[in-house]
Scaffold this motif. Structure first.
Motif, PDB file in Angstrom:
ATOM      1  N   PRO A 159      71.081  77.466 -71.730  1.00 28.25           N
ATOM      2  CA  PRO A 159      69.697  77.778 -72.109  1.00 28.25           C
ATOM      3  C   PRO A 159      68.653  77.272 -71.112  1.00 28.25           C
ATOM      4  O   PRO A 159      67.668  77.953 -70.852  1.00 28.25           O
ATOM      5  N   ALA A 160      68.875  76.075 -70.542  1.00 28.11           N
ATOM      6  CA  ALA A 160      67.860  75.522 -69.629  1.00 28.11           C
ATOM      7  C   ALA A 160      67.639  76.460 -68.439  1.00 28.11           C
ATOM      8  O   ALA A 160      66.505  76.696 -68.025  1.00 28.11           O
ATOM      9  N   HIS A 161      68.728  77.021 -67.911  1.00 24.78           N
ATOM     10  CA  HIS A 161      68.562  77.921 -66.762  1.00 24.78           C
ATOM     11  C   HIS A 161      68.124  79.319 -67.218  1.00 24.78           C
ATOM     12  O   HIS A 161      67.326  79.978 -66.535  1.00 24.78           O
ATOM     13  N   LEU A 162      68.626  79.749 -68.385  1.00 23.12           N
ATOM     14  CA  LEU A 162      68.231  81.075 -68.884  1.00 23.12           C
ATOM     15  C   LEU A 162      66.721  81.141 -69.167  1.00 23.12           C
ATOM     16  O   LEU A 162      66.123  82.215 -69.100  1.00 23.12           O
ATOM     17  N   ALA A 163      66.126  79.989 -69.423  1.00 20.18           N
ATOM     18  CA  ALA A 163      64.672  79.968 -69.627  1.00 20.18           C
ATOM     19  C   ALA A 163      63.949  80.305 -68.326  1.00 20.18           C
ATOM     20  O   ALA A 163      62.848  80.867 -68.338  1.00 20.18           O
ATOM     21  N   LEU A 164      64.595  79.989 -67.207  1.00 16.91           N
ATOM     22  CA  LEU A 164      64.003  80.292 -65.896  1.00 16.91           C
ATOM     23  C   LEU A 164      64.419  81.675 -65.407  1.00 16.91           C
ATOM     24  O   LEU A 164      63.658  82.369 -64.737  1.00 16.91           O
ATOM     25  N   HIS A 165      65.667  82.022 -65.703  1.00 17.96           N
ATOM     26  CA  HIS A 165      66.223  83.278 -65.198  1.00 17.96           C
ATOM     27  C   HIS A 165      66.925  84.008 -66.344  1.00 17.96           C
ATOM     28  O   HIS A 165      68.001  83.608 -66.763  1.00 17.96           O
ATOM     29  N   GLU A 206      57.327  76.138 -58.586  1.00 25.34           N
ATOM     30  CA  GLU A 206      56.251  75.514 -57.788  1.00 25.34           C
ATOM     31  C   GLU A 206      55.124  75.196 -58.766  1.00 25.34           C
ATOM     32  O   GLU A 206      54.472  76.129 -59.272  1.00 25.34           O
ATOM     33  N   GLY A 207      54.928  73.923 -59.066  1.00 24.28           N
ATOM     34  CA  GLY A 207      53.939  73.567 -60.092  1.00 24.28           C
ATOM     35  C   GLY A 207      54.322  74.243 -61.398  1.00 24.28           C
ATOM     36  O   GLY A 207      55.464  74.172 -61.849  1.00 24.28           O
ATOM     37  N   GLY A 208      53.377  74.967 -61.987  1.00 26.07           N
ATOM     38  CA  GLY A 208      53.649  75.638 -63.266  1.00 26.07           C
ATOM     39  C   GLY A 208      54.289  77.010 -63.106  1.00 26.07           C
ATOM     40  O   GLY A 208      54.587  77.673 -64.106  1.00 26.07           O
ATOM     41  N   LEU A 209      54.478  77.447 -61.861  1.00 24.61           N
ATOM     42  CA  LEU A 209      55.007  78.803 -61.635  1.00 24.61           C
ATOM     43  C   LEU A 209      56.533  78.782 -61.545  1.00 24.61           C
ATOM     44  O   LEU A 209      57.105  78.001 -60.792  1.00 24.61           O
ATOM     45  N   ALA A 210      57.177  79.651 -62.323  1.00 21.19           N
ATOM     46  CA  ALA A 210      58.633  79.811 -62.214  1.00 21.19           C
ATOM     47  C   ALA A 210      58.912  81.286 -61.995  1.00 21.19           C
ATOM     48  O   ALA A 210      58.432  82.139 -62.737  1.00 21.19           O
ATOM     49  N   LEU A 211      59.684  81.587 -60.954  1.00 16.97           N
ATOM     50  CA  LEU A 211      59.984  82.982 -60.621  1.00 16.97           C
ATOM     51  C   LEU A 211      61.487  83.186 -60.529  1.00 16.97           C
ATOM     52  O   LEU A 211      62.229  82.274 -60.156  1.00 16.97           O
ATOM     53  N   PHE A 212      61.923  84.405 -60.809  1.00 18.76           N
ATOM     54  CA  PHE A 212      63.287  84.817 -60.514  1.00 18.76           C
ATOM     55  C   PHE A 212      63.178  86.142 -59.773  1.00 18.76           C
ATOM     56  O   PHE A 212      62.087  86.684 -59.641  1.00 18.76           O
TER      57      PHE A 212
END
Ligand SMILES: N[C@@H](CCC(=O)N[C@@H](CS)C(=O)NCC(=O)O)C(=O)O
Length: 217
Positions: free
Chosen positions: A48-54, A64-70
């Motif tokens: 889940p921790a990574h799926l929240a990002l990707h 980068e700061g508050g920005l998360a991209l995939f």
């Protein structure tokens, strides 16, 4: 602001630099931004921790700061928009460079990935041998068109851009197949990309990850 990307803890390509974190590493090296790398196992990529990002449980991601991209394309475009060095100043040339980003990812990479998937997943199917030459032909068609457009130019449209970075990385997926070498201008184009100091630094860094992981086994 600290930049953090994710990469394979132990890349299936054994350090050949074909995993898509290499694109992001190269782009960050081109624009002179330092970054941290969080290494993930295949199991961690599906947690889940990574799926929240990707959402698809893959690498690379970019924080980068508050920005998360995939999505490597979105990440490269972000880096290129944020920092000088990967997109031209002129606005029309900039849009054309973005078109080459999409061309690399949307037009040239798909038949290459299709061929890889066939080799990986379909080898035992009765129709594999009949289908395989069709997959090569689809790639050959794109390479022929790309070669004709590149001609004797150094890069696809003026100076080196993020479009070239992604196109070189996509063509590198064909390493060892001989398909790129059918077009000497494309082979030279890839070699020019690989010779860039930023590429070399990125390649060495991803190779060091694999070498360390192999040494620990
Ligand atoms: N379209 C995505 C593709 C990402 C992708 O396929 N990543 C691969 C590594 S290069 C991956 O994480 N594979 C493991 C998996 O899908 O489980 C991008 O360009 O970022």
């Amino acid at each position: 602001m600290t930049i953090a990307i994710t990469a394979f803890e132990s890349s299936p390509d054994e350090g050949q630099g074909l995993a898509r974190d290499m694109r992001v590493r190269w782009a960050l090296e081109e624009v002179g931004q330092s970054y941290d790398v969080r290494l993930l196992s295949f199991a961690q990529m599906k947690e889940p921790a990574h799926l929240a990002l990707h959402p698809f449980g893959q690498i690379p991601t970019y924080e980068e700061g508050g920005l998360a991209l995939f999505e490597s394309g979105a990440i490269i475009l972000h880096i290129a928009n944020r920092h000088a060095g990967l997109l031209p100043e002129d606005s029309d040339a900039r849009e054309r460079a973005v078109a080459w980003i999409f061309a690399a990812l949307n037009t040239v990479e798909p038949p290459i990935v299709e061929r890889e998937a066939a080799d990986l997943l379909e080898r035992d199917e009765a129709w594999y041998a009949a289908r395989r030459p069709l997959l090569d032909d689809r790639i050959r068609q794109r390479l022929g068109q790309l070669s004709a457009r590149l001609g004797e130019a150094e890069w696809l449209d003026g100076g080196f851009t993020a479009g070239d970075l992604l196109m070189v990385m996509v063509l590198r997926r064909l390493d060892g197949t001989g398909l790129v070498e059918e077009h000497p201008n494309l082979a030279a184009y890839v070699a020019r990309g690989e010779a860039r100091p930023a590429y070399r630094r990125a390649f060495a860094d991803q190779l060091a990850v694999f070498t360390r992981a192999a040494g620990a086994r």
